[in-house]
Design an enzyme around this catalytic site. Structure first.
Site, mmCIF file in Angstrom:
data_model
loop_
_atom_site.group_PDB
_atom_site.id
_atom_site.type_symbol
_atom_site.label_atom_id
_atom_site.label_comp_id
_atom_site.label_asym_id
_atom_site.label_seq_id
_atom_site.Cartn_x
_atom_site.Cartn_y
_atom_site.Cartn_z
ATOM 1 N N CYS A 2 0.821 -1.314 0.015
ATOM 2 C CA CYS A 2 -0.145 -0.004 0.025
ATOM 3 C C CYS A 2 0.796 1.256 0.166
ATOM 4 O O CYS A 2 2.008 1.270 0.146
ATOM 5 C CB CYS A 2 -0.878 0.003 1.205
ATOM 6 S SG CYS A 2 0.163 0.439 2.604
ATOM 7 N N ARG A 27 0.979 2.142 -8.078
ATOM 8 C CA ARG A 27 1.440 0.827 -7.695
ATOM 9 C C ARG A 27 0.136 -0.094 -7.847
ATOM 10 O O ARG A 27 0.029 -1.225 -7.668
ATOM 11 C CB ARG A 27 2.002 0.895 -6.422
ATOM 12 C CG ARG A 27 3.378 1.665 -6.382
ATOM 13 C CD ARG A 27 3.842 1.398 -4.923
ATOM 14 N NE ARG A 27 5.265 2.009 -5.180
ATOM 15 C CZ ARG A 27 6.127 1.836 -4.227
ATOM 16 N NH1 ARG A 27 5.608 1.293 -3.143
ATOM 17 N NH2 ARG A 27 7.316 2.276 -4.418
ATOM 18 N N TRP A 75 -4.303 -1.781 -0.833
ATOM 19 C CA TRP A 75 -4.264 -2.966 -1.806
ATOM 20 C C TRP A 75 -4.865 -4.076 -0.804
ATOM 21 O O TRP A 75 -4.061 -4.682 0.056
ATOM 22 C CB TRP A 75 -2.965 -3.412 -2.432
ATOM 23 C CG TRP A 75 -3.010 -4.309 -3.294
ATOM 24 C CD1 TRP A 75 -3.396 -4.125 -4.659
ATOM 25 C CD2 TRP A 75 -2.607 -5.571 -3.129
ATOM 26 N NE1 TRP A 75 -3.370 -5.274 -5.389
ATOM 27 C CE2 TRP A 75 -2.998 -6.471 -4.549
ATOM 28 C CE3 TRP A 75 -2.375 -6.687 -2.323
ATOM 29 C CZ2 TRP A 75 -2.724 -7.721 -4.850
ATOM 30 C CZ3 TRP A 75 -2.158 -7.796 -2.496
ATOM 31 C CH2 TRP A 75 -2.433 -8.389 -3.764
ATOM 32 N N ASN A 100 0.486 -1.026 6.239
ATOM 33 C CA ASN A 100 0.903 -1.697 5.291
ATOM 34 C C ASN A 100 1.453 -3.209 5.396
ATOM 35 O O ASN A 100 2.317 -3.282 6.280
ATOM 36 C CB ASN A 100 2.046 -1.010 4.488
ATOM 37 C CG ASN A 100 2.621 -1.636 3.084
ATOM 38 O OD1 ASN A 100 2.101 -2.679 2.741
ATOM 39 N ND2 ASN A 100 3.769 -1.253 2.836
ATOM 40 N N GLY A 101 0.810 -4.228 4.846
ATOM 41 C CA GLY A 101 1.328 -5.411 5.127
ATOM 42 C C GLY A 101 0.118 -6.457 5.663
ATOM 43 O O GLY A 101 -1.188 -6.047 5.476
ATOM 44 N N GLU A 484 8.793 -14.267 -20.449
ATOM 45 C CA GLU A 484 8.530 -12.717 -19.772
ATOM 46 C C GLU A 484 7.345 -12.266 -20.758
ATOM 47 O O GLU A 484 6.447 -11.487 -20.229
ATOM 48 C CB GLU A 484 9.822 -12.033 -20.081
ATOM 49 C CG GLU A 484 9.692 -10.682 -19.731
ATOM 50 C CD GLU A 484 9.058 -10.335 -18.582
ATOM 51 O OE1 GLU A 484 8.951 -11.077 -17.655
ATOM 52 O OE2 GLU A 484 8.727 -9.111 -18.389
ATOM 53 N N LYS A 488 3.984 -10.631 -19.566
ATOM 54 C CA LYS A 488 3.561 -9.300 -20.064
ATOM 55 C C LYS A 488 2.166 -9.169 -20.449
ATOM 56 O O LYS A 488 1.372 -8.292 -20.314
ATOM 57 C CB LYS A 488 4.421 -8.645 -21.162
ATOM 58 C CG LYS A 488 5.797 -7.719 -20.641
ATOM 59 C CD LYS A 488 5.825 -6.976 -19.679
ATOM 60 C CE LYS A 488 5.674 -7.634 -18.249
ATOM 61 N NZ LYS A 488 6.700 -7.511 -17.294
ATOM 62 N N GLU A 491 -0.548 -9.977 -17.947
ATOM 63 C CA GLU A 491 -0.586 -8.808 -17.097
ATOM 64 C C GLU A 491 -1.629 -7.705 -17.501
ATOM 65 O O GLU A 491 -2.162 -6.997 -16.785
ATOM 66 C CB GLU A 491 0.776 -8.260 -16.623
ATOM 67 C CG GLU A 491 1.530 -8.968 -15.991
ATOM 68 C CD GLU A 491 2.958 -8.542 -15.301
ATOM 69 O OE1 GLU A 491 3.307 -8.298 -14.259
ATOM 70 O OE2 GLU A 491 3.811 -8.091 -16.446
ATOM 71 N N HIS A 507 4.731 -32.432 -26.688
ATOM 72 C CA HIS A 507 4.644 -33.173 -25.376
ATOM 73 C C HIS A 507 3.383 -32.542 -24.711
ATOM 74 O O HIS A 507 3.032 -32.823 -23.475
ATOM 75 C CB HIS A 507 5.688 -33.132 -24.384
ATOM 76 C CG HIS A 507 6.894 -33.549 -25.003
ATOM 77 N ND1 HIS A 507 7.497 -35.049 -25.015
ATOM 78 C CD2 HIS A 507 8.121 -33.137 -25.605
ATOM 79 C CE1 HIS A 507 8.642 -35.344 -25.674
ATOM 80 N NE2 HIS A 507 8.887 -34.178 -25.946
ATOM 81 N N LYS A 606 2.430 -2.686 -7.875
ATOM 82 C CA LYS A 606 3.977 -2.522 -8.017
ATOM 83 C C LYS A 606 4.693 -2.773 -6.415
ATOM 84 O O LYS A 606 3.953 -2.359 -5.733
ATOM 85 C CB LYS A 606 4.196 -1.205 -8.620
ATOM 86 C CG LYS A 606 5.702 -1.100 -8.863
ATOM 87 C CD LYS A 606 5.679 -1.247 -10.388
ATOM 88 C CE LYS A 606 7.085 -1.275 -11.026
ATOM 89 N NZ LYS A 606 7.401 -1.986 -12.223
#
Ligand code: GLU
Length: 611
Positions: A2, A27, A75, A100-101, A484, A488, A491, A507, A606
């Site tokens: 947060c 974020r 968040w 925060n946490g 990656e 992207k 996301e 496979h 973020k």
């Protein structure tokens, strides 16, 4: 995760708090709130669901004037995003806190506090902190002592700031597992979860350490360490550019950061390379000795950083002849692992605050690694402070939640590190070193060339926007580049994407291939090209839609069901970094067409400071 901002000043602080929240908002948050002690000595709180703008509108309609206040963007981890769950949380009419946490023992604390008569108004874990503080204050000399006693009873991770209406001359703060930084002004002081929040009011910062509790008034900052002893913490002058929070001519931060890569890559190499060689001393004091001895590298990372570690593994083994394992931090930290002799622990993180990576570092330090190094983008961050060696990526502030320049600069950093190790251990000779360094020097201009494909890729993106899935294929070090690329796309466009080592296709995943499944192939011209071509044929034979990002010399020809994006030839060694750029552009343009929130994709944030 947060955002926290707090201020104690003579002037009204609501604008400072709001500006700070806005600077952290990138974020990705779900609600925001502020509490200020006004000139009539009342504690006024305002909270809103949604973005900081909603809070800002609320404050315009009902301004709060006062010099002491705290603010928060949330968040949600415990309890849905809603106004009642938004911070600040209060205990009675006097105590307000932000956090925060995650408080892991909140259930038992809540039961205890309920038995003491406290009433809970939210579903958050956070609310226990406020009530516990109120309780402890009853048997303490002051708020700071009460917070110390409170902190001793909390399990989990927290950065928390509290204030008391009856004494608005001070804020008290505690840090354990979540970052907090004190901003120093003249006749006013501040607190935030990230220095970025305070750059418009100060550039002087004091970073709190694990277990610290501090008291902040207009004229003083007093810090106590985990044992309750008063300590002094160093003051740092921030090097971050002022306009880090500005999009400039770009539509999104992500776009700006993609286009900043030539200069970010120049920065990461500056002072670390001469014309023909890697300057090993620039990696840090004592680096030379460590690198000459290292026999194994254990990389620990999450998300995009994990993908960069996976790419670098190919380099560590092929170029420096040093064995390398890469593991996701949240797995590594919860399993029994064997430490190999002379093993270097290498953590990768953009923010340097990634909770799982940090926990893995702390754990690993007790297990006998030879040394701990971090490759990180934020100086002063926890990973940087707690590692023996820090290799800064100097990419500049990264604001887009989907990481771009942090990834490519990490790769460049690791290429330099691999070369330094290979050189120190006599596995890379002078000529090989010269070749790598030459390729690194050409990287910024190669990346600029890749960026000129922006409009071609924009056209291509149309094909993807109405699809449900996408498959990315690569071989060798291009397999993690495909990983990656798929991360992207997921996301920011919310399209389900998967990456496969191209040889794995038959496979299993080949069963998914049909005309609704675009298959993106990363095809540089290297030793594995012929093998890759066979994999492409396997897809073609099953009517798959192919998009091949290929070296101009690779001999691919467009045909029905197969589009070729022909890219200029670049040196093999840096080509994985080069091929990352079109992948970033592709996901960016697909997201634009889909109209998603590119810089703040849903459900993501973020700097993942919770585990
Ligand atoms: N665990 C707290 C909550 O869900 C804090 C979350 C955050 O860090 O924003 O409210």
């Amino acid at each position: 995760m947060c955002g926290i901002v707090g201020a104690v000043a003579q002037r009204d602080v609501s604008d400072i708090l709001l500006e700070g929240l806005k600077r952290l908002e990138y974020r990705g948050y779900d609600s925001a709130g502020v509490a200020i002690v006004n000139s009539d000595n009342e504690l006024i709180r305002l909270r809103r669901l949604g973005k900081v703008n909603a809070l800002s509108e609320g404050l315009s309609a009902a301004p709060i004037a006062g010099g002491t206040g705290i603010a928060h963007t949330r968040w949600a981890t415990h309890g849905e995003p809603s106004e009642i769950n938004a911070h600040p949380h209060m205990s009675g009419n006097d105590i307000a806190i932000v956090h925060n946490g995650i408080i892991e023992n909140y259930e038992s604390l809540r039961d205890t506090l309920r038995n003491r008569g406290y009433q809970f108004t939210s579903q958050t874990d956070t609310e226990v902190i406020g009530h516990l503080l109120e309780w402890e204050l009853r048997q303490s000399e002051n708020l700071q002592e009460a917070l110390q006693k409170t902190a001793q009873q909390l399990q989990g991770a927290y950065g928390t700031v509290a204030m008391d209406r009856r004494d608005p001359s001070r804020l008290v703060v505690a840090r354990s597992g979540s970052p907090l930084v004190i901003g120093l002004g003249i006749g006013e002081n501040f607190i935030a979860s990230d220095q970025l929040a305070l750059l418009n009011v100060t550039r002087r910062f004091m970073f709190l350490e694990e277990g610290d509790v501090a008291e902040i008034t207009r004229h003083s900052v007093t810090v106590f360490d985990i044992n309750g002893d008063q300590v002094s913490r160093e003051i740092h002058e921030s090097q971050i550019e002022h306009d880090a929070g500005d999009k400039g001519k770009y539509r999104h931060f992500m776009q700006k950061e993609i286009f900043e890569q030539p200069s970010a890559l120049t920065n990461v190499m500056e002072g670390r390379l001469s014309k023909n060689s890697v300057l090993v001393e620039s990696i840090g004091t004592g680096a030379k000795e460590i690198l000459s001895k290292v026999e194994h590298i254990q990389i620990i990372a999450c998300g995009t950083s994990y993908n960069s570690g996976m790419t670098a593994r190919y380099w560590f083994e092929a170029l420096a002849g040093v064995s390398c394992d890469v593991e996701i931090a949240s797995e590594f930290r919860y399993r029994e692992f064997v430490v190999r002799p002379n093993s270097l622990l290498l953590t990768l993180s953009q923010s340097g605050e990634t909770a799982d990576t940090l926990a893995a570092l702390r754990l690993a330090k007790q297990k006998g690694y030879m040394s701990a190094m971090t490759i990180c983008n934020v100086s002063g961050s926890s990973l940087v402070r707690e590692s023996d060696l820090a290799f800064m990526t100097r990419a500049g502030t990264e604001i887009g939640v989907a990481s771009t320049k942090a990834f490519t600069t990490q790769l460049a950093a690791m290429l330099m590190l691999v070369t330094a190790i290979g050189k120190e251990q006599g596995k890379i000779n002078r000529q090989q070193e010269e070749n790598i360094v030459k390729a690194l020097h050409s990287l910024p201009s190669d990346i600029s060339k890749a960026l000129t494909f922006d409009s071609e890729i924009e056209q291509l993106a149309i094909d993807f926007a109405d699809k449900q899935h996408t498959l990315f294929l690569g071989r060798g070090e291009y397999y993690p580049i495909a990983m990656e690329a798929s991360l992207k796309l997921k996301e920011i466009s919310y399209i389900h994407a998967e990456a496969y080592a191209a040889g794995e296709l038959k496979h299993g995943p080949l069963a998914l291939v049909d005309a609704d499944m675009p298959v993106v192939v990363i095809a540089p011209s290297n030793d594995l090209l012929e093998k890759l071509k066979s994999n492409v044929e396997e897809v073609r034979a099953r009517g798959g839609l192919l998009y091949v990002f290929a070296d101009e010399n690779s001999g691919f020809e467009a045909c029905d069901g197969m589009k070729i994006i022909s890219l200029p030839h670049v040196d093999d060694i840096i080509a994985p970094i080069f091929y990352t750029i079109p992948m970033q552009l592709l996901s960016y343009h697909v997201a634009l067409i889909k109209g998603t929130d590119v810089d703040q994709p849903r459900n993501l944030a973020k700097a993942v400071t919770v585990e």
